[in-house]
Design an enzyme around this catalytic site. Structure first.
Site, PDB file in Angstrom:
ATOM      1  N   THR A 124      -0.705   0.446 -10.297  1.00  0.00           N
ATOM      2  CA  THR A 124      -1.992  -0.164  -9.946  1.00  0.00           C
ATOM      3  C   THR A 124      -2.856   0.757  -9.081  1.00  0.00           C
ATOM      4  OG1 THR A 124      -3.055  -2.222  -9.256  1.00  0.00           O
ATOM      5  CG2 THR A 124      -1.214  -1.441  -7.894  1.00  0.00           C
ATOM      6  N   ASP A 171      -4.189 -10.227  -8.446  1.00  0.00           N
ATOM      7  CA  ASP A 171      -4.455  -9.253  -9.519  1.00  0.00           C
ATOM      8  C   ASP A 171      -3.271  -8.458 -10.089  1.00  0.00           C
ATOM      9  OD1 ASP A 171      -4.351  -7.874  -7.099  1.00  0.00           O
ATOM     10  OD2 ASP A 171      -6.339  -6.989  -7.236  1.00  0.00           O
ATOM     11  N   ARG A 201       0.529   3.636  -3.353  1.00  0.00           N
ATOM     12  CA  ARG A 201      -0.113   4.943  -3.137  1.00  0.00           C
ATOM     13  C   ARG A 201       0.927   6.049  -2.964  1.00  0.00           C
ATOM     14  NH1 ARG A 201      -5.878   3.710  -0.176  1.00  0.00           N
ATOM     15  NH2 ARG A 201      -5.784   1.453  -0.391  1.00  0.00           N
ATOM     16  N   GLU A 212       0.831  -1.217   0.000  1.00  0.00           N
ATOM     17  CA  GLU A 212       0.000   0.000   0.000  1.00  0.00           C
ATOM     18  C   GLU A 212       0.861   1.261   0.000  1.00  0.00           C
ATOM     19  OE1 GLU A 212      -3.105   0.031  -0.532  1.00  0.00           O
ATOM     20  OE2 GLU A 212      -3.814  -1.964  -0.002  1.00  0.00           O
ATOM     21  N   GLU A 236     -12.001  -0.497 -10.627  1.00  0.00           N
ATOM     22  CA  GLU A 236     -11.572  -1.459 -11.665  1.00  0.00           C
ATOM     23  C   GLU A 236     -12.466  -1.499 -12.901  1.00  0.00           C
ATOM     24  OE1 GLU A 236     -11.796  -2.187  -8.389  1.00  0.00           O
ATOM     25  OE2 GLU A 236      -9.646  -2.204  -7.927  1.00  0.00           O
TER      26      GLU A 236
HETATM   27  C1  DMJ Z   1      -6.362   0.151  -5.100  1.00  0.00           C
HETATM   28  O1  DMJ Z   1      -5.608   0.467  -4.000  1.00  0.00           O
HETATM   29  C2  DMJ Z   1      -5.530  -0.492  -6.178  1.00  0.00           C
HETATM   30  O2  DMJ Z   1      -6.216  -0.450  -7.392  1.00  0.00           O
HETATM   31  C3  DMJ Z   1      -5.168  -1.912  -5.862  1.00  0.00           C
HETATM   32  O3  DMJ Z   1      -4.495  -2.526  -6.920  1.00  0.00           O
HETATM   33  C4  DMJ Z   1      -6.406  -2.705  -5.561  1.00  0.00           C
HETATM   34  N1  DMJ Z   1      -7.271  -2.076  -4.604  1.00  0.00           N
HETATM   35  C5  DMJ Z   1      -7.550  -0.671  -4.696  1.00  0.00           C
HETATM   36  C6  DMJ Z   1      -8.764  -0.276  -5.494  1.00  0.00           C
HETATM   37  O4  DMJ Z   1      -9.810  -1.129  -5.508  1.00  0.00           O
END
Ligand code: DMJ
Length: 522
Positions: free
Chosen positions: A502, A282, A155, A151, A416
């Protein structure tokens, strides 16, 4: 840090010189490494913000109004956060206060960092300056809690890297590198596969004890950011860490070519055979194809791993429901759970993105597969009362693309599905994707907008859903950004120049013809 004059989105190229900067407070020490920002910018194929059509020529066009609406939503989300929760990680819009959570080890301001690039590309200049000023003055790295490596990476590191590449402001580069250094102890394991949790406490051993296995999506989603940390710092250690992860994954035996979700960082063996393109798995797959693209199509290893993994997923996990909906199931040692998580809906966009570099005979097939999966995810939205999709939906007992229990019926402002609409729009220009995106905008306005910000909802099948009192930072980083891009021209953050991490933070493709500091030989 040296104070540069305020930089707005339009003055983007003027700020950076990329030399070492004297420190103004402890922990912000300059980094004596030259990154040639102007050379980097000159190699981009498109202006960062696109050619910007003369808006006077399309004053009342529908798409312009749609784009403006999304911008207004971002402005409202930001202003609500600023008013009630500035500096906290996330806003709680019902209680009108901030929330820190326990994922970031004491770091604050996740929403600020996650919002920087979205504010920038929407040309919300005043708001961008507010966010930047907070990073300069109040984003402190001297924290000592336990944090999720994943995270913090996607982020904070992702957000800071993007902000630097978009603006050239040194404060973002230096804080990204300093924070990256704080993550390194997580890799002190026998295999070099990092634990999921890193302790920021100085002098501690480096990795926390929670849990005995590492998660594929977590240790597999560091590659993009860590190569850029090396690129911007000159320090090879970041690239070495992720190259080692790649090496371990390359060597280990994969059941039927599939990558299970849990790996022991001690033995380097899979811990159990659960495979998913949704949560836990994922973004590992996403980072393979994006590593290939970000390397300027030189990272053949990533390319091969991606297409091999996709073949195995198609063979063992892909299904079509009796009603004709294509979905990717989850695999437990050979037994399928006929369900898809909301998280798995990013895969439509990923498969579309990867289709162009597949073997020629597979390209059309992957384009069609991407479209079918995206259609299924749209169905999960269309079959709810709110027109927002549940956290997970099933294909069994005659039910298709719906949640089967209340505990899976919530929607937490996730991106998503609109992410896939954006990629499919850019690939096909089929107007259906803008229509579907607009349905989401209307639903967010109707069910998630509150007096003091946006909130997730607890039941997408209720026309009067309760709110969960959380404006997730990824709503500003991803959901609103992808919606804005969906209603914009393709050269706004062109996919020729940028890959999105992501958390939807854009990182530049390596267009240099040398192997570079970070990219190495593949
Ligand atoms: C986000 O923090 C990112 O997209 C991560 O890859 C998956 N979860 C959340 C959004 O759903």
């Amino acid at each position: 840090l040296r104070r540069t004059r305020p930089t707005g989105p339009r003055e983007e190229a003027t700020a950076a010189r990329g030399n070492s900067i004297p420190a103004s407070r402890p922990g912000d020490e300059g980094i004596s490494f030259h990154f040639d920002f102007n050379a980097f910018r000159s190699r981009l194929r498109h202006p960062v913000l696109g050619m910007r059509a003369d808006e006077s020529q399309e004053p009342q066009s529908r798409v312009r109004a749609q784009r403006e609406k999304v911008k207004e939503m971002m402005q409202f989300a930001w202003q609500s956060y600023k008013r009630y929760a500035m500096g906290k990680n996330e806003l709680r819009p019902l209680t009108k206060d901030g929330y820190e959570g326990n994922m970031f080890g004491g770091l604050s301001g996740a929403t600020v960092i996650d919002s920087l690039d979205t504010l920038y590309l929407m040309e919300l200049k005043e708001e961008f300056q507010e966010a930047k000023a907070w990073v300069e003055e109040s984003f402190h790295l001297n924290v000592s809690g336990e944090a999720s490596l994943f995270e913090v990476n996607i982020r904070y590191i992702g957000g800071l890297l993007s902000a630097f590449y978009l603006t050239g402001e040194e404060v973002f580069r230096i804080k990204a590198i300093r924070l990256g250094e704080k993550l390194l102890p997580a890799f002190n394991t026998p295999t070099g596969i990092p634990k999921g949790v890193v302790s920021f406490k100085s002098g501690s051993w480096g990795w926390a004890t929670a849990g005995s296995s590492s998660i594929l999506a977590e240790f597999g989603s560091l590659h993009l950011e860590f190569l850029h940390l090396t690129e911007l710092s000159g320090n090879q250690v970041f690239a070495e860490k992720v190259r080692n992860i790649r090496k371990v994954l390359r060597k280990i035996e994969k059941p039927f070519g599939l990558y299970p979700n849990f790996l022991s960082p001690v033995s380097g063996n899979w811990v159990q055979h659960h495979v998913s393109v949704g949560g836990l798995g994922d973004s590992f797959y996403e980072y393979l194809i994006k590593s290939w693209l970000m390397s300027g199509k030189t990272d053949m290893e990533a390319k091969n791993m991606y297409y091999e993994a996709l073949e195995a997923i198609e063979t063992y996990l892909l299904n079509v429901s009796p009603g004709g909906l294509t979905y990717i199931a989850e695999w437990r040692g050979g037994i399928l759970d006929h369900k898809m998580g909301h998280l798995a809906c990013f895969s439509g966009g990923m498969i579309a993105l990867g289709a162009e570099d597949a073997k020629e005979e597979k390209r059309a097939h992957y384009r069609e597969l991407a479209a079918q999966i995206t259609k299924t995810c749209h169905e999960s939205y269309a079959r709810s009362d709110t027109k927002l999709g549940p956290e997970a939906f099933w294909f069994n007992s005659g039910r298709e693309a719906v949640a089967t229990q209340l505990s899976e019926s919530y929607y937490i402002l996730r991106p998503e599905v609109v992410e896939s609409y954006m990629y499919l729009w850019r690939q096909t220009h089929n107007p259906i994707y803008r229509e579907w995106g607009w349905e989401v905008v209307l639903a967010l306005e109707k069910y998630c907008r509150t007096e003091a910000g946006f909130s997730g909802i607890q039941d997408v099948y209720s026309s009067t859903p309760s709110h969960d009192n959380k404006q997730q930072s990824f709503f500003l980083a991803e959901t609103l950004k992808y919606l804005y891009l969906l209603f914009s021209e393709d050269d706004l953050l062109s996919l020729e120049d940028w890959v999105f991490n992501t958390e939807a933070h854009p990182l530049p493709v390596n267009h240099s013809d040398s192997s570079g500091r970070a990219w190495g030989r593949h």
